[in-house]
Every structure is written in C-alpha cells, then in structure tokens.
Design an enzyme around this catalytic site. Structure first.
Site, short mmCIF file in Angstrom:
data_model
loop_
_atom_site.label_atom_id
_atom_site.label_comp_id
_atom_site.label_asym_id
_atom_site.label_seq_id
_atom_site.Cartn_x
_atom_site.Cartn_y
_atom_site.Cartn_z
N HIS A 72 0.84 -1.20 0.00
CA HIS A 72 0.00 0.00 0.00
C HIS A 72 0.87 1.25 0.00
O HIS A 72 1.75 1.39 0.84
CB HIS A 72 -0.92 0.00 1.23
CG HIS A 72 -2.03 -1.00 1.13
ND1 HIS A 72 -3.28 -0.80 1.68
CD2 HIS A 72 -2.11 -2.21 0.51
CE1 HIS A 72 -4.05 -1.85 1.42
NE2 HIS A 72 -3.36 -2.71 0.72
N TYR A 203 -9.15 4.87 7.80
CA TYR A 203 -9.28 5.15 9.23
C TYR A 203 -10.31 6.27 9.35
O TYR A 203 -10.06 7.39 8.89
CB TYR A 203 -7.95 5.64 9.83
CG TYR A 203 -6.87 4.59 9.92
CD1 TYR A 203 -6.06 4.28 8.82
CD2 TYR A 203 -6.63 3.91 11.11
CE1 TYR A 203 -5.05 3.33 8.92
CE2 TYR A 203 -5.62 2.96 11.22
CZ TYR A 203 -4.84 2.67 10.12
OH TYR A 203 -3.85 1.73 10.21
N PRO A 295 -4.00 -0.69 18.75
CA PRO A 295 -3.67 -1.07 17.38
C PRO A 295 -3.84 0.02 16.33
O PRO A 295 -3.51 -0.20 15.16
CB PRO A 295 -4.62 -2.25 17.11
CG PRO A 295 -5.71 -2.12 18.11
CD PRO A 295 -5.15 -1.43 19.29
N TYR A 387 4.13 5.96 10.27
CA TYR A 387 3.30 4.83 9.85
C TYR A 387 4.14 3.78 9.12
O TYR A 387 3.98 2.58 9.35
CB TYR A 387 2.17 5.33 8.94
CG TYR A 387 1.08 4.31 8.75
CD1 TYR A 387 0.10 4.11 9.72
CD2 TYR A 387 1.01 3.53 7.60
CE1 TYR A 387 -0.89 3.16 9.57
CE2 TYR A 387 0.02 2.57 7.43
CZ TYR A 387 -0.93 2.40 8.41
OH TYR A 387 -1.92 1.45 8.26
#
Ligand code: RFL
Ligand code: PHB
Length: 397
Positions: A72, A203, A295, A387
């Site tokens: 991704h 998200y 998470p 990230y």
C-alpha cells in the site's frame, strides 16, 4: 536440554529472534505453550512496516509475502464524511507498507526455522525462570502431555511471551517501573468473506465513533468498529455490525461498503503499556511482554521485531568480543523507539476515536489535527514517516 538462547514464546518476537540468531550462528530453542495450529491460526495484526518487509526478504522468507501480500502506497483518513488520501510513498521517498496477516508471517517463520534445523517445542509451557542474575540461567517448563517439569539450560533468556506470559514477572517488582493507559473504548473486529471495498485502508473518525476498513486478501476483509470494551459480543448481531460500519464509513456520495458473511468476530480492549527496565541480568523482555500499543497505529508486531533486532545484534557483538557490558545498552536502545511508537499510537487513537470522557474542546482539537494533515505537508510527512516505520537511530545500528 541446553542451548545458547532460551526463547519463551513463538510469536513474532520469538520467531524473528530465532532467525536473526541463527543467521549469526547462535543456537536457540523456542518453548511455546500453544500448538502449532493455534499459533498459525490466530488472527491479529495486518500491517508490516517497510523495514520489516525488507527484513523478511533478507531472511529468505519473503516468497509468499511477495506473492500474496498487498503493498500500500497510502492510507485514507476520513472525518465529517470527507476523505483524504495520505500519500505515504510520496511523503517518505518511496516507502510502502505491506498488508500481510500476522498469522501468515508466523507460518512462513515457523516453516523456515524448522527447515533450517531450528528447534521449536510446541505445547511446552514455561513455568519458572531460574538464575537470571547468574551466568547459568534456566527455564523450567512442562509439556502438554506430561506432568514432569523439564529444564532448558542456556546462556541468555529471551522472554517473548506476550503481555500475559511469566517473563515480565521474573523481573523483581522493585526493579520495574510500569506505565499504563487504559482507553475507555475497545475494538470489535470482524473477518468477512467479501470483495475489497476500497483500494487502501480507511481510518474513519465519525460522530458515532471510529471505524477501520482493512483487508486480508482479495476475498476476505478485516474491519473494526469502536465499541464498549466491557460489552458482550453476543450483543453484536451481524445486522447491527453492518449498520454501524455503514454509519461510520459510507460517505453519502454513492460509495458504500460491500457486505459479506461474517466468519469471525471478537472484542479487544485498547491499552498503552510500557515496562522499564526490559532486562534483568541475563533475562531480556521483547515485544508485548514489555509493551502494548493500541492497534490504531499498526505498531504492535513491528515494535516486537524492532526489539529483537536490537537484541540479536547485541548478542552477536557479545559473542564476537566476549564483552558482556554491550548488553547494558539493550533497554535504553529499545525504549527510545518504543516511546516514539507509544506516542504515535496514542496520537492516532485519541485523534480518531470518540471519547465520552473528553470535552467538546478536545474533540475540536482532534478535527484540527486531521485537517492539519490535509493542509500541512510537514504534518502529513510526520504521520507517513511514523506509519511506514521510523528510521533507526544511528546509535542503534
Ligand atoms: P505474542 O504474539 O503475544 O506471542 C507470545 C507467545 O508466547 C506464548 N506464551 C508462552 N509460551 C510458553 N510458555 C509460556 N508461559 C507462555 N506464555 C505465553 C504465547 O502462546 C504466544 O504464542 O507476542 P509478541 O511476539 O511480542 O508479538 C506481539 C504481537 O503479536 C502484537 O503486538 C500484535 O499482534 C498486537 N495486536 C495487533 N497489533 C496490530 O498492530 N494490529 C492489530 O490489529 C492487532 N490486533 C493484537 C491484535 C493483539 C491481540 N492480543 C495480544 C490479544 C489482536 C489481539 C487479539
Ligand atoms: C488489521 O488489518 O488488522 C489492522 C490494520 C491497521 C491497523 C490495525 C489493524 O492500524
């Protein structure tokens, strides 16, 4: 039984450690309380940082990941029904994350280790750690089928036994400082047999709470919704789950989530936790045994691998030089990265969830944080860099 490094737990931390040690010629034995089927079948994390993907390839274990994993180049953030693509690859100079489930990683690590002559004893529960402060530590363990305790003698012990394992308790309470934050919400996670709804992870922070759209394969999708951590899973019918997912993810512009049969569901609580120190004599904690992150930042598995990368390097250096003082660096080196991952996971969690304990002021701040990512490249780059996995500190190489 004797080995150089006795490892408790065949999760990501224990298995990566065994591979890294094997590469440098250090022997190890892994004791794992569960069966191989159980270890390889437990659904947990899904996102690998860029350097973890590279490490798996470097270890010669990347064939299936490269075939079946999904690379991704960004993530989607959603708030107030607005979507924003964060161009992770563009913002980090070409780095991507890999969506490849933790249990698939574990299958590749277990098969690879056994093929290389590594030893994993499944169904072997460590019950006590002896002599951590001596040069001859040992692990007492019991096999499933037997009542007779056995002993694994070693030079060092790696407690990669997760949050509930006995490793952390073997550090005297007076030597341990524990930092903890419990969030007033949990995640309801589902696996559904449905096609992809969107090309990347979403998200979403909606008025009713957080939702995450993730994936496992072209035919199986992973989704989460914020929920009451004390609630019962039986209160969540499939229809209620889909209603909530639609309410939190649909954008009202014609796009809608694709539904499918729900094949698994469960609730996990969210917590942040750090144990300092991570070392007691010849006993080393790594992974969830030493720290937990919520998470939302996808950091749990990655951080576990980062710890054992440090441990394997230090043990190799001790092996080559005989200088035990090298190990004094373990805790501090790991904790520098751990606290940054704790910060990022907390930031993502607080920014994206609905928290009834917060004021309207704080809610507005979270929306401002999201809008800052949209409008400020520096802010977006900071998120992207965290990230995809922070670069390793030169001193930690
Ligand atoms: P693990 O994976 O918990 O592995 C520890 C292993 O030790 C074994 N063990 C023992 N073996 C022998 N003797 C004993 N006395 C033992 N006690 C325990 C256990 O059976 C187990 O096999 O820890 P490790 O290696 O540090 O790896 C950490 C990651 O697994 C963890 O950080 C992530 O999976 C966290 N996590 C998630 N992270 C994400 O980034 N995204 C997620 O979606 C996500 N979902 C999750 C999660 C963790 C969960 N847990 C711990 C309940 C979902 C769940 C349900
Ligand atoms: C998952 O696919 O399980 C997953 C993905 C991203 C996260 C957490 C979990 O932040």
């Amino acid at each position: 039984m004797r080995t150089e490094v006795g490892i408790i737990g065949a999760g990501p931390a224990g298995l990566f450690l065994a591979h890294l040690l094997h590469r440098t010629g250090i022997s190890s034995v892994i004791l794992e309380s569960r069966s191989r089927e159980d270890v390889e079948g437990t659904v947990r994390a899904g996102v690998l940082e860029h350097w973890v993907t590279e490490l798996i390839k470097e270890l010669g274990l990347g064939e299936r990941m490269l075939r079946e994993g999904h690379f991704h180049d960004g993530i989607t953030l959603q708030w107030n029904r607005h979507r924003h693509h964060v161009d992770i690859e563009g913002l980090t100079g070409g780095k991507r994350v890999t969506v490849y489930p933790q249990h698939e990683v574990l299958k590749d690590l277990v098969a690879g280790l056994l093929a290389r002559g590594g030893e994993i004893i499944f169904g072997a529960r460590a019950t006590a750690i002896h002599g951590a402060e001596t040069e001859t530590p040992s692990i007492e363990f019991c096999r499933d089928a037997a009542n007779t305790p056995e002993m694994l003698h070693c030079d060092y012990i790696a407690a990669t036994d997760g949050f509930h394992g006995p490793g952390r308790q073997a550090i005297p309470a007076a030597k341990r400082v524990e930092y903890q934050k419990i969030y007033p919400f949990g995640w309801l996670g589902i696996l559904t047999k449905a096609p992809l709804s969107w090309h990347e992870l979403i998200y979403a922070n909606q008025r009713d709470g957080f939702a995450l759209l993730s994936t496992r394969s072209p035919d199986v999708q992973r989704m989460y919704i914020q929920c009451d951590p004390a609630g019962s899973i039986s209160a969540w019918s499939d229809a209620r789950i889909w209603d909530e997912l639609h309410a939190r993810l649909d954008t009202g512009d014609g796009w809608s989530l694709t539904e499918g049969p729900i094949v698994q569901k469960g609730i996990i609580p969210l917590r942040s936790f750090v144990c300092e120190t991570m070392r007691h004599g010849r006993l080393f904690l790594a992974g969830d045994a030493a720290h937990i992150v919520p998470p939302t930042g996808a950091k749990g598995l990655n951080l576990a691998v980062a710890d054992v990368r440090v441990l394997a390097r230090l043990l190799d250096a001790v092996h080559k030089t005989g200088d035990q003082s090298i190990l004094d660096r373990y805790s501090a080196t790991c904790l520098r990265r751990i606290w940054k991952a704790e910060r990022f996971s907390w930031y993502m969690t607080t920014m994206l969830h609905k928290n009834d304990e917060e004021s309207d002021f704080e809610r507005r701040i979270h929306i401002a944080d999201l809008d800052l990512i949209r409008t400020s490249e520096a802010s977006a780059r900071s998120l992207a860099e965290n990230y995809v996995g922070l670069p390793f500190d030169k001193g930690d190489e």
